[in-house]
Design a protein around this motif. Sequence first.
Motif, PDB file in Angstrom:
ATOM      1  N   VAL A 108       0.849  -1.191   0.000  1.00  8.22           N
ATOM      2  CA  VAL A 108       0.000   0.000   0.000  1.00  8.22           C
ATOM      3  C   VAL A 108       0.882   1.237   0.000  1.00  8.22           C
ATOM      4  O   VAL A 108       2.004   1.207   0.510  1.00  8.22           O
ATOM      5  N   GLN A 109       0.392   2.309  -0.584  1.00  8.58           N
ATOM      6  CA  GLN A 109       1.164   3.550  -0.632  1.00  8.58           C
ATOM      7  C   GLN A 109       1.090   4.277   0.711  1.00  8.58           C
ATOM      8  O   GLN A 109       0.116   4.115   1.466  1.00  8.58           O
ATOM      9  N   GLY A 118      -2.109   5.377   2.898  1.00  8.57           N
ATOM     10  CA  GLY A 118      -3.201   4.469   2.598  1.00  8.57           C
ATOM     11  C   GLY A 118      -3.703   3.732   3.827  1.00  8.57           C
ATOM     12  O   GLY A 118      -3.219   3.940   4.948  1.00  8.57           O
ATOM     13  N   SER A 119      -4.672   2.856   3.584  1.00 11.47           N
ATOM     14  CA  SER A 119      -5.308   2.097   4.661  1.00 11.47           C
ATOM     15  C   SER A 119      -5.366   0.617   4.314  1.00 11.47           C
ATOM     16  O   SER A 119      -5.397   0.243   3.132  1.00 11.47           O
ATOM     17  N   THR A 121      -4.834   2.992   9.270  1.00 11.57           N
ATOM     18  CA  THR A 121      -4.974   4.160   8.405  1.00 11.57           C
ATOM     19  C   THR A 121      -3.710   5.011   8.474  1.00 11.57           C
ATOM     20  O   THR A 121      -2.861   4.807   9.346  1.00 11.57           O
TER      21      THR A 121
END
Length: 122
Positions: free
Chosen positions: A12-13, A16-17, A84
């Motif tokens: 994930v970047q 992100g979550s 998150t």
Amino acid sequence: QLQLVESGGALVQPGGSLRLSCAASGFTLDTYFMGWFRQAPGKEREGVSCISSSGNSTNYANSVAGRFTISRGNAKNTVYLQMTSLKPEDTAVYYCAAGRFFSLASREYRYWGQGTQVTVSS
């Protein structure tokens, strides 16, 4: 056979979550305190969050407080970790564990899953 299985890890970047899940088989989790831990390469395993058997009490490591949320599912055999505002330093293998104490110390937990990889990178 008592077993915990984590899922939901991914690439994930930053910012992100992700939501991690921990499912039990062979037993139900409603009488256990549950914890999420993580281990990055070359580092010791770190307690991330824990939740009481009732779900009424939670605790978080300072590094994730305000960004991560631990919860129990309506079914009595699932625990979640909502993550998150992810940062590169959150990159690690994440483990769930079941024990008899409300603690972020890994030694207090008896049953462990195999882990799920979370990678935060652009």
